[in-house]
Design a protein around this motif. Sequence first.
Motif, PDB file in Angstrom:
ATOM      1  N   ARG A 197      16.193  17.764  -1.858  1.00  0.00           N
ATOM      2  CA  ARG A 197      17.376  17.181  -1.226  1.00  0.00           C
ATOM      3  C   ARG A 197      17.118  15.749  -0.753  1.00  0.00           C
ATOM      4  N   THR A 198      15.963  15.529  -0.134  1.00  0.00           N
ATOM      5  CA  THR A 198      15.656  14.175   0.330  1.00  0.00           C
ATOM      6  C   THR A 198      14.218  13.803  -0.025  1.00  0.00           C
ATOM      7  N   VAL A 199      14.020  12.526  -0.233  1.00  0.00           N
ATOM      8  CA  VAL A 199      12.668  11.980  -0.379  1.00  0.00           C
ATOM      9  C   VAL A 199      12.536  10.913   0.704  1.00  0.00           C
ATOM     10  N   GLN A 200      11.626  11.149   1.614  1.00  0.00           N
ATOM     11  CA  GLN A 200      11.480  10.221   2.733  1.00  0.00           C
ATOM     12  C   GLN A 200      10.261   9.327   2.517  1.00  0.00           C
ATOM     13  N   THR A 201      10.455   8.064   2.783  1.00  0.00           N
ATOM     14  CA  THR A 201       9.392   7.082   2.615  1.00  0.00           C
ATOM     15  C   THR A 201       9.171   6.397   3.962  1.00  0.00           C
ATOM     16  N   ALA A 202       7.983   6.560   4.511  1.00  0.00           N
ATOM     17  CA  ALA A 202       7.708   5.996   5.834  1.00  0.00           C
ATOM     18  C   ALA A 202       7.474   4.495   5.734  1.00  0.00           C
ATOM     19  N   THR A 203       8.231   3.746   6.513  1.00  0.00           N
ATOM     20  CA  THR A 203       8.065   2.289   6.537  1.00  0.00           C
ATOM     21  C   THR A 203       7.442   1.820   7.845  1.00  0.00           C
ATOM     22  N   ALA A 254       0.850  -1.197   0.000  1.00  0.00           N
ATOM     23  CA  ALA A 254       0.000   0.000   0.000  1.00  0.00           C
ATOM     24  C   ALA A 254       0.882   1.242   0.000  1.00  0.00           C
ATOM     25  N   ILE A 255       0.363   2.294  -0.653  1.00  0.00           N
ATOM     26  CA  ILE A 255       1.027   3.604  -0.625  1.00  0.00           C
ATOM     27  C   ILE A 255       0.025   4.608  -0.082  1.00  0.00           C
ATOM     28  N   ALA A 256       0.472   5.406   0.905  1.00  0.00           N
ATOM     29  CA  ALA A 256      -0.443   6.335   1.570  1.00  0.00           C
ATOM     30  C   ALA A 256       0.305   7.606   1.946  1.00  0.00           C
ATOM     31  N   GLU A 257      -0.388   8.501   2.657  1.00  0.00           N
ATOM     32  CA  GLU A 257       0.288   9.693   3.153  1.00  0.00           C
ATOM     33  C   GLU A 257       1.280   9.285   4.234  1.00  0.00           C
ATOM     34  N   GLY A 273      -0.956  -7.321   7.460  1.00  0.00           N
ATOM     35  CA  GLY A 273       0.049  -7.930   6.603  1.00  0.00           C
ATOM     36  C   GLY A 273       0.307  -7.193   5.296  1.00  0.00           C
ATOM     37  N   VAL A 274      -0.247  -5.988   5.145  1.00  0.00           N
ATOM     38  CA  VAL A 274      -0.004  -5.202   3.926  1.00  0.00           C
ATOM     39  C   VAL A 274       1.228  -4.316   4.167  1.00  0.00           C
ATOM     40  N   SER A 275       2.292  -4.525   3.412  1.00  0.00           N
ATOM     41  CA  SER A 275       3.485  -3.679   3.559  1.00  0.00           C
ATOM     42  C   SER A 275       3.141  -2.292   3.045  1.00  0.00           C
ATOM     43  N   SER A 276       3.240  -1.288   3.909  1.00  0.00           N
ATOM     44  CA  SER A 276       2.694   0.035   3.586  1.00  0.00           C
ATOM     45  C   SER A 276       3.763   1.113   3.684  1.00  0.00           C
ATOM     46  N   TYR A 277       3.710   2.027   2.721  1.00  0.00           N
ATOM     47  CA  TYR A 277       4.743   3.048   2.611  1.00  0.00           C
ATOM     48  C   TYR A 277       4.096   4.422   2.505  1.00  0.00           C
ATOM     49  N   GLY A 278       4.603   5.377   3.296  1.00  0.00           N
ATOM     50  CA  GLY A 278       4.032   6.720   3.325  1.00  0.00           C
ATOM     51  C   GLY A 278       4.877   7.693   2.529  1.00  0.00           C
TER      52      GLY A 278
END
Length: 469
Positions: free
Chosen positions: A208-214, A193-196, A419-424
């Motif tokens: 400068r940076t792209v942050q992806t919440a894990t 999943a991709i979310a805020e 169990g859904v691997s989710s990234y913000g």
Amino acid sequence: MRFGWYASVLAFTVLGSPASSQKTALSWTSQQAETLRHFRALVQIDTSNPPGNEVKIVEYLEKVLASDGIPSTRFALDPNRPNLVARLKGNGSKRPVLMLAHTDVVGVQRDKWPVDPFGATLRDGYVWGRGTTDDKDNLTANLMTFLLIKRSGAALERDVIFLAESGEEADPTGVGIRFMVDRHFEAIDAEFAIAEGNGATIEDGRVRTVQTATTEKVPRRVRLVATGTSGHGSVPRLDNAVTHLASAVEKIGTWETPMRLNETTRMYFAKLASISTPEQAARYNSLLDPQRSAAAQRYLAEHEPVHYSALRTSLVPTMLQAGIGPNVIPSMAEAVIDIRILPDEDLPALTAQMAARINDPAVRIEPMPITRPVAPPSPIDSAMYRALEQAALRVYRGTTVLPGMLNGATDMAQLRARGVSSYGVGPALTSDDFVQHGWHSDVERLPEASLYQFVEFMWTAVSDIAVKK
Ligand SMILES: [Zn+2]
């Protein structure tokens, strides 16, 4: 490999379209008008929560999807606050990818706003309005990505699911993610999943940076309740509830739990150090050095509180309640402690340590209702994380991609717990945008250019993970 694949998909998308009108329609600059039109329309629909009225956005989305021949389904616990799901079918060889965004926004104090909060005013290169950074930016990026993939006619090796969810900002009745996960999980079940969540940072005009919440910290709030004998304020009592509570609050509020990095925060600080000034880098790198860690942590506590919070489970006193008059000793006094535990925290042990620290039989610890489940972090070595990383490097040239742990809580918690691997993810903002014009502020705004880049980033990542190669 990935770069070559990207080039071929883009060529397919731009050149392989049957109608010549589509060739121009699919260049990135020509997506901008449609992107802006949807974004402004979504911001102009007032879905402040309460009462939400997310149905108004659902009606808009239904029309947009239908005009591209995409059916959608409402799932509603409250007919005024429905969730909307649409799906592009893949060949089933891989499990689906879910794009989700919430349709409600927090309320506004209209007189504090320099513009109409629901006007989506264009000014100084920004789109202003409630929801422009939370979460109608993600909603628009998801919608455009979904439409563009559909229009490309690309064969998919996994389903792409679009979810517009209600009730994220306040969901006491569970109309949003809780309803979807508990009652209609089959409609949104996915591998990824991709979310805020996180976002990209602009410095000196470049990203400068792209942050992806894990992963994220988990709220586990408690109430401290002190009880004693009530009486006249002129007669001191040893069991004064206010005094006992104040002492307990002081002990908990100043408690520094042990620092503990996980896979995400370890990599975050290491990569951040690699792009920082020598002085900053030395500080981030010394967090794991027993000799120098305490000084580095102290510095972060003072100057970088967001980073400090990422180091440990935090216990923050936020509310106090006691007394009915200046001359009345109350029989009870209460405080709320906003506890945010690390994802792997041992909660019973933490509670026992808290009780030992307070060490006062007159004060009891009462857990408050649980709002978010505990879930393990989503992996950094997954195909989805890699796709997001590659998309970021592609769209925001010269940037550094960092995994992130959110200090706050999001709807990804419920998905990860299933169990859904989710990234913000989120669009690119300057530090001034973050600090002065951020989520929930009276001057919420999004750089127009960041919106377009964000759509391209989302499309690139989702195409990478879903389109058949
Ligand atoms: Zn939000």
